[in-house]
Structure formats: C-alpha cells, structure tokens
Design a protein around this motif. Structure first.
Motif, PDB file in Angstrom:
ATOM      1  N   ASN A 791       0.936  -1.331   0.119  1.00  0.00           N
ATOM      2  CA  ASN A 791       0.036  -0.034   0.127  1.00  0.00           C
ATOM      3  C   ASN A 791       0.769   1.380  -0.032  1.00  0.00           C
ATOM      4  N   VAL A 792       1.408   1.617  -1.209  1.00  0.00           N
ATOM      5  CA  VAL A 792       2.480   2.861  -1.352  1.00  0.00           C
ATOM      6  C   VAL A 792       1.931   3.552  -2.324  1.00  0.00           C
ATOM      7  N   SER A 793       2.517   4.649  -2.839  1.00  0.00           N
ATOM      8  CA  SER A 793       1.684   5.510  -3.884  1.00  0.00           C
ATOM      9  C   SER A 793       2.881   5.843  -4.888  1.00  0.00           C
ATOM     10  N   LYS A 794       4.052   5.087  -5.056  1.00  0.00           N
ATOM     11  CA  LYS A 794       4.841   5.559  -6.142  1.00  0.00           C
ATOM     12  C   LYS A 794       5.628   4.162  -6.429  1.00  0.00           C
ATOM     13  N   TYR A 795       6.061   4.175  -7.815  1.00  0.00           N
ATOM     14  CA  TYR A 795       6.853   2.915  -8.041  1.00  0.00           C
ATOM     15  C   TYR A 795       7.823   3.373  -9.238  1.00  0.00           C
ATOM     16  N   ILE A 796       8.973   3.186  -9.266  1.00  0.00           N
ATOM     17  CA  ILE A 796       9.985   3.691  -9.957  1.00  0.00           C
ATOM     18  C   ILE A 796      10.504   2.401 -11.100  1.00  0.00           C
ATOM     19  N   VAL A 797      10.430   2.734 -12.329  1.00  0.00           N
ATOM     20  CA  VAL A 797      10.965   1.794 -13.249  1.00  0.00           C
ATOM     21  C   VAL A 797      12.524   2.496 -13.937  1.00  0.00           C
ATOM     22  N   SER A 798      13.477   1.561 -13.671  1.00  0.00           N
ATOM     23  CA  SER A 798      14.564   2.138 -14.324  1.00  0.00           C
ATOM     24  C   SER A 798      15.044   1.435 -15.737  1.00  0.00           C
ATOM     25  N   GLY A 799      15.891   1.926 -16.135  1.00  0.00           N
ATOM     26  CA  GLY A 799      16.569   1.290 -17.310  1.00  0.00           C
ATOM     27  C   GLY A 799      15.637   1.537 -18.526  1.00  0.00           C
ATOM     28  N   THR A 800      14.953   2.491 -18.649  1.00  0.00           N
ATOM     29  CA  THR A 800      14.168   2.658 -19.664  1.00  0.00           C
ATOM     30  C   THR A 800      14.773   3.805 -20.632  1.00  0.00           C
ATOM     31  N   PRO A 801      14.268   3.724 -21.922  1.00  0.00           N
ATOM     32  CA  PRO A 801      14.780   4.859 -22.822  1.00  0.00           C
ATOM     33  C   PRO A 801      14.540   6.110 -22.546  1.00  0.00           C
ATOM     34  N   THR A 802      15.294   7.072 -22.825  1.00  0.00           N
ATOM     35  CA  THR A 802      15.019   8.515 -22.598  1.00  0.00           C
ATOM     36  C   THR A 802      13.914   8.817 -23.294  1.00  0.00           C
ATOM     37  N   PHE A 803      12.982   9.566 -22.417  1.00  0.00           N
ATOM     38  CA  PHE A 803      11.755  10.331 -22.908  1.00  0.00           C
ATOM     39  C   PHE A 803      10.956   9.369 -24.014  1.00  0.00           C
ATOM     40  N   VAL A 804      10.498   8.462 -23.632  1.00  0.00           N
ATOM     41  CA  VAL A 804       9.456   7.622 -24.780  1.00  0.00           C
ATOM     42  C   VAL A 804       8.151   7.496 -23.859  1.00  0.00           C
ATOM     43  N   PRO A 805       7.102   7.299 -24.489  1.00  0.00           N
ATOM     44  CA  PRO A 805       5.855   7.280 -23.878  1.00  0.00           C
ATOM     45  C   PRO A 805       5.432   5.928 -23.394  1.00  0.00           C
ATOM     46  N   TYR A 806       4.633   5.752 -22.344  1.00  0.00           N
ATOM     47  CA  TYR A 806       4.238   4.713 -21.838  1.00  0.00           C
ATOM     48  C   TYR A 806       2.954   4.588 -21.599  1.00  0.00           C
ATOM     49  N   GLU A 807       2.036   3.435 -21.561  1.00  0.00           N
ATOM     50  CA  GLU A 807       0.854   3.342 -21.119  1.00  0.00           C
ATOM     51  C   GLU A 807       0.836   2.853 -19.904  1.00  0.00           C
ATOM     52  N   ILE A 808       0.189   3.225 -18.862  1.00  0.00           N
ATOM     53  CA  ILE A 808       0.307   3.088 -17.430  1.00  0.00           C
ATOM     54  C   ILE A 808      -1.165   2.754 -16.825  1.00  0.00           C
ATOM     55  N   LYS A 809      -1.282   1.707 -15.897  1.00  0.00           N
ATOM     56  CA  LYS A 809      -2.451   1.641 -15.111  1.00  0.00           C
ATOM     57  C   LYS A 809      -2.190   0.967 -13.677  1.00  0.00           C
ATOM     58  N   VAL A 810      -2.911   1.580 -12.815  1.00  0.00           N
ATOM     59  CA  VAL A 810      -2.851   1.001 -11.548  1.00  0.00           C
ATOM     60  C   VAL A 810      -3.985   0.512 -10.842  1.00  0.00           C
TER      61      VAL A 810
END
Length: 1192
Positions: A791-810
């Motif tokens: 039960n948190v409010s933040k999650y960080i994904v690393s190793g992504t390409p620089t400035f690309v769009p992502y679809e996200i859902k929680v």
C-alpha cells in the motif's frame, strides 16, 4: 480534518518485467552492434507543396551506419539531383522545394537502408504525396424554391483534396448556420432539411471546405432558398386570378418519415479494425422524425458507442471483428416510421501479436526470433536478412526458418545480422527490424558505485543494479561486504537486477552489494541505504470560531528526522494565502489579524521534506459580533441519544435528538464518522441534512468499523460534537475503485516514476490492500508488465529509454480480489538535457536597434524531452563610437515552441554584438551554438549633453555645448538654428548654421541688441539628425537707447487715434447695410408676367406630369432638385430685353432651388466667379457678412 500523504524517494529504480528483459538486451553504445532504425517518416506522408520535403531516417549502431535510399524500388542517387541533400551523420533527406523544386516531381515510394559491418536495417515504404487543395468547379446554382414542410437537400460537392477537406456551412457574415434535429449536415457535407420552415428563407447558404494541411479554405457560391408558406401562396394566387377563377392550395400536411440518406432498405459498409465506425441515417418528415439505432442480434458496445449529429450518426470507436453485424436505424414520428439496415464487416490490417525483438547471444548459444501477427484476412509472413529476401540471402548454417520463427543454433560472430519480418494482407503491412548480435562480453554494472538511497521508514526501498553481459549474467545481492546472500520473502528480486525491500525498517540501513557473473567473469557494486524517520504533525490546527475584527491563530508543530530540512506552507481553501499583511506566518503558527468575513474557510498546513509530505487542516468560521440587546445568541447545544437501526451491508439508519438551539434556529446537521479499524480517533465528514430532519439513511463502505457523531449548525456556528454512536463493523468486499491521479513522469533520463493517490483506509473494502502496477511502452506492441506492490503511492521503473511514452494503469486489490479494470494513462520516461545545439545560426540586422536571428531547429529526437523552446543569449562586445569596453551583461530571450527565428529589440546602434542559441526542454538547456558576431549600423545620435549661452554683449552671444551621451555613430556635424522673439512672443526668421563635429563652442556675432533669441541645437551622423535641445538668451540693451524707449500703448495720442478709426468703421458699416436693403429685392414675379414665355404654363394639380421642369439630362434624375436655369427657353438662349437679371447667371454651379410654391429662393445666395454678361449688373442683395467681407 486531517489528511496525510507520504512520498518516498526509495521507490527509485522500479522496473517493469517486460522492459527489464528488453533492457537486458540493450547493448551499451561502446560495443559493436548492427544498425537500429530509431526514427522514420510515416508510411503515408502527405507534404505541403509549398515547403521543403523532409523524409526522416535516423539510425544508431556501432560502427555508425551509412545510409542509402530507393525510390519506387530502384536506387535513388541523390548526388545527381541538386535539389536533394542528406543531412550529415543522418539518413534524413531534404528536398528543396522553396528554391525552385516541384513537389509533384518527387511523388513516389521511398525506402531507407542503414548499413554497417554487422548488418543492414530498412525503413518502412514511405509514400510521398503532396497535399492538394483544388478550387471549386464552376457551376450555375439555381435558386431553390420549396414549399413549407417539404424536405430539401443542399449539395456541397467539395473538390477532391488530399487529404480530404473538412466541410462546414456558414453565412455571409462567417457565422455557422444553426443545426438541429430538423436541419443538419451529413457526413458527405450536404445540408439536409427534414422539413423546411419560413425562417429557412435566405440567400447565403455557403459551403466551405477547409484543407488543414495547406491552411486554406475554399468557398462554394452562395445558395439561395425561398420557402413559400401556404398563406402567402394563396394570397399570391388570389391577387392574380379574377373573382370567377377557382383556385386552391393544400395546407401544410404532416408526413411520415422517409430516409433521405442512405437510400433503399439495405446497404453495406466495410471498416478496418481499430478505426472509428460512422453510420448515418437522415430522414425527411413532418413532424421532424427522431432517429434510433439498434444492432440486430446483439447490443451496441458499451463505453465505445456515441451518438452525434442529433443521433443521426452512430459512432463506434476502436472497432474490432466482434462489431461486425447488421445495424438498423429507425426514423419515427407520430405518423409512422422508416428503417434501413446497414451490414457492417470489420476487416483488419495486420497487427502484432509478437513482434521480433533484438537478440544478443554469445558464441555457441542458441536463440529464436519470433514474428507473429494477425489480421483479416490472415496476413502472410515473410523474412528478410539485411534487407534481402531470406531465400536469396547469403546462407548461414546457424539459422533455420520455420514459418514465423527463425531458430539459431551454435551461433558465431559471423551470424550477426539484421532480420526483417514483413506481415502483410490486402489492407496493409507491418515491417519490423530485429538484430542478432553475437558478442562475448564479461559482466559490467551500469549503476554508479556507492549510490545513496534514502527512504522513509515503513516504505518500500528499491536498490538498482543495472547490468549487461553476454552471456546474460546472473545477479546476487549481499548485505554488507561479507554478508550472506539475500533471499526469502522479505526481499523481491527483479529480472533487471533491482532489489526491492517492500517494508524498509531502521535495521535495513547499511551497505548492499550486487554481484553480476557469467562464464567470462564477475563484477560487483556497492550501494548505500539510509532509513529516515517520518515527518509527523504533533500539534495540528484546530477548528476555530471567531467574531469579526478579532484575531485568530492556528498551530502546526511538527516532528521530523534531524537530517531532513522541512518547509512549511499554509494554504487557504487549497490555494495560496491572500497577499494581505493581516496574515502573519510564524515558525509553527499562522495568525490572522482583524478577521473579516472573507477569511472564512479551510486552512491547511503542509510540511514538505525531500522524502515525504504531511498536512493537516482546520476550518475557520467568522461570525458577527454579539448584538447589543439582552438576548444571547449562541451556537446550539450538541445533539444526543444517537441510535443505529436497520443495519445492512452497505447502509444503516441514524437518528438523534437535537440539543437547545440557543435563540438561533438550527440550519443543518453535519454527520461525521470514525473508522476505528483504520484511522481510530480521526473523524471524517459523511453528509449533512436540513435542520428539520433528525434521521438519515447513510451509505457505508465494506470493511469499516463505523462510529457516528452529529454536529448542529446555526448562524452563529457549529455545536460541539455529540457523543459517538455505537460501533458497526461492515463486511469485507473487493475494492470498488482504483487509485486516482495516476501519473508517469521520469525523474531521471533512464527511469519512469509512476505515482498515484492511494486509497484511504475505508476505500480498501477489506484487508491486504495492495496495488497492481502495469505498464508497457506505447506504440511498440509490447505486452503489459505488472508488479504487485504494498500500500504505497509510487513505483519507479529504471533502465527505460530516454523520454518515450508509456501506457500505465494502477489497479487496487485486497485479500478478496481485484477492483474493476482501471483506465490507462499516458506517461513519459525521464528527460535528459538536449544533445545538440541549433545549427545554421544567421543574423539579419534590420536597423540600428533591431535584428532578426534565424536558426535551424534541432532534430526532435535530440531534444530528449518536452520542447520548451529556444533561448537566444546576446551581449554587446564593444561600442564602435566610444571604443570602450564595459562589463558584459548577457541578455536572454526565450522563444517558446518550435520557432526558428526571433527578433532582438533594444540594441545599441553602431556596436558589436555576439549571440548564441540553445534549445531548452524540461530538464534544462542544451549546448550553445557557436558565437555569432554581428554589428549594428549607425543611428541618429542622442541630444547634446548640454547647451550653455554665456557672455551676452550688444550684438553677440557665446554658445558652449557637450557632445551627445550616445553618439550612436560617427558625428559629422552640429546643426544650430536660431530666431528672434518679439515682445508678443512671435518668432522671426529662422537662421541655420552647420558646425564641425570637433567644435564645442561658438561666438554668434552681428545680432540685434536687446533681442531675445531662441536656439535649437542637435548633432548629426551620416544617418541623420538626433533630438534637439533648446535654449533662450537675450543680447544686452544699449543704455542710451533704453532711456529713450517709451511704451507707445500708454500714450494718450495713440489711444485717441485708435478710437477715431473704430468709430469711422462703424459708420461705414451702417451706411452699406441701409443701401443694400433699399435696392436688393429681386423682382422675379413682375418680370415673369411682363415677358410671358409660351413654354412656361401653370401646372395643374391633376396633370400627373411636371412639364418643362423635368431634368434635361436623363430620366434617371427625376428625383433631383430642380436646377437654376431649368426655365431656359427651348432654343437655349436668353435675350437681354427679357430681363437684365437673367437666371442664366445661376447655372448648375450655384445652389439655387425652388420653394414648395415654385418661387425662386436662390436670390440671396452668394454667386461664385460669375462671368460678366453685356452690361448686366448683379441684382443680388449682399448679406451683411458679404458687406463686411467687401469692406475689409
């Protein structure tokens, strides 16, 4: 009322599963790798024929790839076409249209190939077509005459453009024509009237076609519509028929619906998967029919179905094969109905199921490339190797093609290549590049050594260990230098190397070591983790009631980690505090002086650190001062005897007895609740009811241990809360809702920070509240990667390409199951500083104070973030007129958006400047372009710094001056102008003198004594004269002359002479006036009677004509005033004996006219430059004004 929010920086380095795998295949840029296409133009590329054509093709690889192009399937030799250039270190083509090229000459299919020693990647087939916005074809439009109640269709028939135009109808005033259920525009652009009404009559129905690509609008000729009502039609018929004629016209009759479009009873439509399906039915009828849509044998898809154009258009977005079927539209009014069935078939261009992904193998390893696509009809799969069909490509014993799969066995370094998968059917194709890169590399860890992670206690900690190696290394984590390997349920190990500690405690502090090993070696990296105490508000602001003009104070005392620096912010009603000196913010309190009614509201104390944030709120109620009468008005007493009845899973009934209202009627009751299970001691607002109501049905949430209390409210304020009711625990259930405010914003160039607003305790609906965080890279057909977090409010994904769009859902979940499927949001991974500087910086100096700077925009891929604009730094290096250097003060102008030019105002003339240009994104500024030097031309100088006039004598004055403060060029001379001023302040003749620029004084001689002079002085450059300064000075009076000088206006003889002259003028005026009155009357009537003209006869009232008084010029001038001289006889002559006072003298140039009785009234008008006529004298009597003029 308190709310608390905690944000932990320890959530850095969260990685999605699928992206983790892709990241593991991402080869560092210093290692050899085949080309990868990183940017290309769209498949169907419509270009503006007025602008240069830019066909993009960018690729990366090691060594850097070379580029070539084909056009219409054959090699395109750009060196042979002077209009075509390729950008340096890029495959992007620029076709110069603006300097003589024709866009039509470059239509065709283009394909780019990027090649290096390890393989060749190819782009899509890019079809180049110039946009077209043709003019409307000429056509003769007949007026539309239609009977009231009938239907009507106004055809637009727009010209065929590329892309098709947007159609709309407007009037001559450029106002959109109103549309309704009765009048509407169809999908083809025609304007349909289900039935016309008299108000539809107008002559300016105009169809417009807007071609967005070329920003042009074409206009059709106006269409006229005339609606005849039955009453007006009957009146018209009656006026044109005799009494004996028989006529009649049927009244407006109601009609049952008839479809105007589509025609017939059935039709078909084919649409592609993923597109928008638009079906249309427009009907005629009176009354206006209403349209309804159904799908035969099924339901219209929920959440994807919309009705437009007053339900005449059915719109289904994102159609799939399941949307095929028969759709029926039904038009109905009170007289009946009509229907039409549209058979819809949904086909599909190819779409990816599994697109091939880059494969990194070490020598001797096995692997597979999989290419799976679907479509309708089923697409065919074909493979290419380095851009050549695999059947004719050089053989590789390590590979085997099996339909949609290529199997690699025991690969060697020579097996490196780029493979292309093409999936195609009759509706389109997909092309994907995927390389096989055979490398033997020992492990390397990409995360910086000794990186420090700081986390708030009881929050998740994520420690990053980004790595690369071939074969793929294995990752192990240790705590401390000599600690044992970490394992167990208290840790989560992600495939990209990240270690997650779901609930970090104080004892989690310390050093953690990541070890990566493969058969070629091993490497380790150490990171540090610190656990910080959470920030807590130990003394929260409390609810206050204060009288007007009083003083109130809210406290906000905090406790925080000693190593964190907190900042405190106060808000009013979730906005900044008013800019008012009455609000005093202290270290741990807010004080409001001289309270007014405007200060009523909710005040919030927000405490922020770099790792977390907490807040607390309280309400301030401002009441009037107590009245002077003895009656005491007070807040009501609290309600009592609360009782719960009718307990159900999601509702309960609460009743109470009101307390004493204390002379002020209770206006409403506020019901609050406490969740003893999740937030004991914290009361929340539930609802409120009118003051006359003492029971309420309350809606409840699952898994909450409710207690209720009631607060009474009157005009004075709120009562104390009642005693709490008994507790009521509701049953658990799945979550009803998902977290809100989901966002994805990268904090670093290689990460994606996913945040959301956590559900409150009672929103969990049950124990074990967690969140399922899912993401995938947009537009690359990746599968969703999901991770379940606490039960948190933040999650960080690393190793992504620089400035690309992502679809996200929680999505929320608890021990009983999942919440409903969440909606998707679009986020972006982190920005990085722009990579390159703008090129081709050019400066065009417009004038001495203004310059225009141009630059080429940087490629968008190098911006690496949201383009904020361009910044121009410029500074003055040297003033060419003063040859002095000053402290360099750089100025900055920001031009937002993708602008390529800007104006530099406020420059100093005749100066040397330098400038450079930088591109900016949300992260910061990129590198500066090389400094560009430019010079401003000369300007006009400022005014001389001073002008002094000294040493006055009888006939001379000495002038001294200072050079201009801002010469703005090379001074060529000074201009001195002067003129005398007499005692009445009248100016005499102006004298001008040009003085050499090196002079600073001048003696003016031969002046008049005792005379005031006004001087105008300015400097000149080759450009012109600057502003002038003025001074006045007086030459000295000769003493002898002064003793003889007497004021003539005070002498008696002069006053007497002036009085005599005035009396003489008055007598002459009186005599002239009397003589004029005696001989000035014009005897028109007597002379007409004595010399009767046979052509001039009295007019009869019933004549019906005006005889000789008709204008002789044209019948079109019948309504002009009768002109002087219109009584001239027909032979066009005037005899002297007829009248000495002939009217011929008053020709058309004189403002003569006739009274209503026909008499001439022009005899007192002043004539202008009358020619003499054989001894005739003017008989006009001059007015007194004329007499005055002649005398003067």
């Amino acid at each position: 009322m308190t709310k608390k929010k905690s944000i932990s920086a320890s959530k850095a380095s969260l990685v999605l599963f699928l992206c983790q795998m892709i990241s593991a295949l991402d080869v560092p840029l210093d290692l050899s790798q085949p080309p990868t296409i990183t940017q290309q133009s769209p498949k169907d590329y419509i270009v503006d024929p007025r602008e240069n054509i830019v066909i993009q093709c960018e690729a990366k690889g090691k060594p850097p790839p070379s580029f070539s192009w084909t056009r219409n399937g054959t090699h395109f030799d750009i060196d042979k076409d002077a209009q075509v250039t390729m950008k340096p270190n890029s495959g992007t083509l620029v076709i110069n249209i603006m300097n003589g090229g024709k866009a039509e000459a470059y239509e065709g299919v283009y394909q780019c190939t990027a090649r290096n020693e390890r393989g060749a990647a190819i782009s899509n087939n890019i079809v180049i077509r110039p946009s077209r916005s043709p003019l409307w074809t000429k056509e003769k439009l007949e007026p539309n005459q239609v009977r009231e109640g009938d239907s009507l269709v106004l055809h637009c028939r727009p010209p065929v453009g590329l892309p098709p135009p947007i159609i709309f109808w407007m009037d001559n005033a450029f106002q959109r024509l109103p549309q309704s259920e009765r009048v509407s525009q169809g999908l083809n652009g025609d304007l349909y009237f289900s039935n016309v009404q008299p108000e539809d009559t107008r002559e300016d129905y105009i169809c417009y076609a807007r071609f967005n690509h070329t920003q042009t609008i074409q206009q059709k000729q106006p269409i006229s519509v005339k609606v005849f009502s039955m009453d007006s039609l009957n009146d018209t018929i009656a006026a044109n028929l005799s009494d004996t004629d028989v006529y009649g016209a049927r009244p407006v009759t109601e009609r049952q619906p008839v479809l105007l479009t589509p025609t017939g009873s059935t039709s078909t439509k084919v649409e592609l998967r993923g597109n928008v399906l638009l079906l249309e039915c427009i009907a005629a009828g009176l009354p206006t029919p209403v349209i309804r849509w159904i799908k035969e044998g099924g339901e219209l898809p929920a959440n994807r179905t919309f009705f437009e154009n007053f339900k005449k258009t059915l719109k289904i977005i994102d159609v799939s094969e399941a949307d095929s079927g028969n759709y029926k539209c039904i038009a109905r009014n009170i007289l009946g109905s009509a229907h039409h069935v549209i058979s819809v078939t949904v086909k599909a261009a190819p779409y990816w199921i599994t697109a091939p992904r880059n494969l990194v193998l070490s020598p001797g390893e096995d692997g597979t490339l999989i290419c799976r696509a679907n479509g309708n009809p089923k697409p065919s799969i074909s493979w290419l190797a380095n851009g050549v069909p695999i059947a004719i490509a050089p053989e590789d014993p390590s590979r085997k093609v099996d339909g949609d799969t290529i199997i690699f066995s025991h690969v060697q370094e020579r097996s490196s290549a780029v493979y292309q998968c093409n999936a195609s059917n009759e509706y389109g194709y997909l092309l994907a590049n995927a390389f096989v890169n055979v490398l033997a590399e020992p492990p390397r860890i990409l995360t910086p050594a000794n990186k420090l992670y700081q986390v708030i206690a009881d929050s998740p900690a994520l420690l990053d260990c980004a790595y690369f190696g071939s074969p793929k290394p294995e990752i192990e984590w240790f705590k401390g230098v000599k600690g044992s390997i970490l394992h167990g349920s208290e840790y989560i190990f992600h495939d990209n190397g990240t270690l997650e500690i779901p609930v970090a405690q104080k004892d989690s502090t310390g050093a953690y070591t990541c070890v990566a090993r493969n058969k070629l070696g091993k490497i380790q990296n150490e990171v540090q983790l610190e656990i910080k105490d959470p920030t807590v508000i130990i003394k929260q602001p409390e609810y206050k009631v204060i009288q007007r003009y009083g003083q109130v104070s809210f406290e906000c005392i905090i406790k925080h980690d000693s190593t964190l620096l907190p900042t405190v912010i106060w808000l009013k009603d979730n906005d900044e505090l008013p800019d008012d000196e009455r609000f005093l913010v202290g270290k741990d309190n807010l004080t409001i002086m001289n309270v007014t009614d405007k200060d009523d509201g909710t005040y919030t104390c927000i405490v922020n650190t770099t790792l977390d944030s907490v807040s607390a709120s309280a309400v301030l109620t401002v009441v009037a001062a107590p009245p002077t009468p003895a009656i005491i008005y007070a807040r009501p007493n609290p309600p009592f005897d609360l009782e719960l009845t009718g307990q159900l899973e999601r509702s309960v009934e609460l009743s109470w007895i009101p307390g004493d209202e204390n002379n002020s009627p209770i206006t409403n009751f506020v019901i609050e609740y406490e969740d003893g299970l999740h937030e004991p001691g914290l009361w929340h607002y539930q609802t409120e009811v009118p003051g006359t109501q003492t029971t309420v049905q309350l809606k409840l949430s699952p898994y909450v241990n409710y207690s209720f209390r009631v607060i009474a409210v009157n005009e004075i304020g709120r009562s104390q809360p009642s005693e709490p009711s008994e507790q009521y625990l509701t049953k658990s259930a799945n979550p009803d809702e998902n977290p809100s405010n989901v966002q994805g914003i990268g904090s670093e160039p290689d990460n994606l920070v996913i945040t959301w607003e956590s559900l409150k305790g009672f929103q969990s609906n049950g124990p074990g509240l967690q969140y399922k965080v899912s993401w995938r890279q947009k537009d690359v057909d990746d599968e969703w990667t999901s991770v379940i977090v606490a039960n948190v409010s933040k999650y960080i994904v690393s190793g992504t390409p620089t400035f690309v769009p992502y679809e996200i859902k929680v999505q929320a979940l608890n021990d009983l199951g999942y919440a409903p499927e969440p909606s998707e949001v679009i986020g972006h991974s982190g920005e990085d500083l722009p990579m390159v500087a703008p090129g081709n910086v050019q400066v065009h100096v417009i004038n001495s104070t203004l310059a225009k700077v141009h630059w080429d925009p940087v490629p968008l891929k190098t911006v690496r973030g949201h383009l904020q604009g361009y910044k121009v730094y410029y500074w003055k290096v040297q003033s060419l007129s003063r040859r002095s250097r000053r402290h360099v003060e750089k100025k900055i102008l920001t031009f937002k958006g993708n602008k390529t030019f800007g104006m530099l105002p406020g420059l100093e003339p005749y100066s040397t400047y330098k400038l450079n240009v930088r591109v900016a994104n949300g992260k910061g500024e990129g590198p500066a372009s090389p400094d560009k030097v430019f010079r401003t031309p000369e300007g006009v100088p400022s005014s001389p710094s001073f002008l002094k006039i000294t040493n006055p004598t009888l006939d001379s004055l000495t002038l001294e001056w200072g050079s201009p403060t801002h010469p703005n060029g090379v001074l060529t001379s000074y201009i001195l102008k002067f003129q005398p001023i007499n005692n009445t302040h009248e100016l005499g003749p102006l004298v001008e003198i040009r003085i050499p620029a090196n002079e600073s004084s001048l003696i003016l001689k031969n002046l008049n004594y005792s005379t005031r002079y006004k001087f105008y002085f300015n400097a000149q450059t080759s450009v012109g004269s600057g502003n002038q300064i003025t001074e006045e000075a007086v030459t000295i009076m000769d003493e002898a002359m002064a003793s003889r000088q007497v004021d003539i206006a005070t002498q008696g003889w002069f006053i007497g002479l002036m009085c005599a002259v005035a009396l003489l003028i008055l007598i002459l005026l009186i005599v002239c006036f009397i003589r004029r009155n005696k001989g000035g009357k014009y005897p028109v009537k007597e002379k007409e009677d004595a010399h009767a003209d046979p052509e001039i006869q009295p007019m009869k009232e019933d004549d019906g004509t005006f005889g000789e008084y008709r204008s002789l010029e044209s019948d079109a001038e019948d309504h002009k005033p009768l002109k002087k001289g219109s009584r001239t006889p027909s032979d066009r002559t005037v005899k002297k004996e007829d009248s000495d006072d002939s009217l011929v003298d008053y020709g058309e140039g004189v403002n003569g006219q006739f009274n209503e009785d026909g008499s001439f009234i022009g005899q007192y008008s002043g004539k202008k430059e009358k020619e003499p006529a054989e001894g005739n004298e003017s008989s006009e009597a001059p007015s007194p004004v004329n007499a005055m003029n002649s005398f003067v």
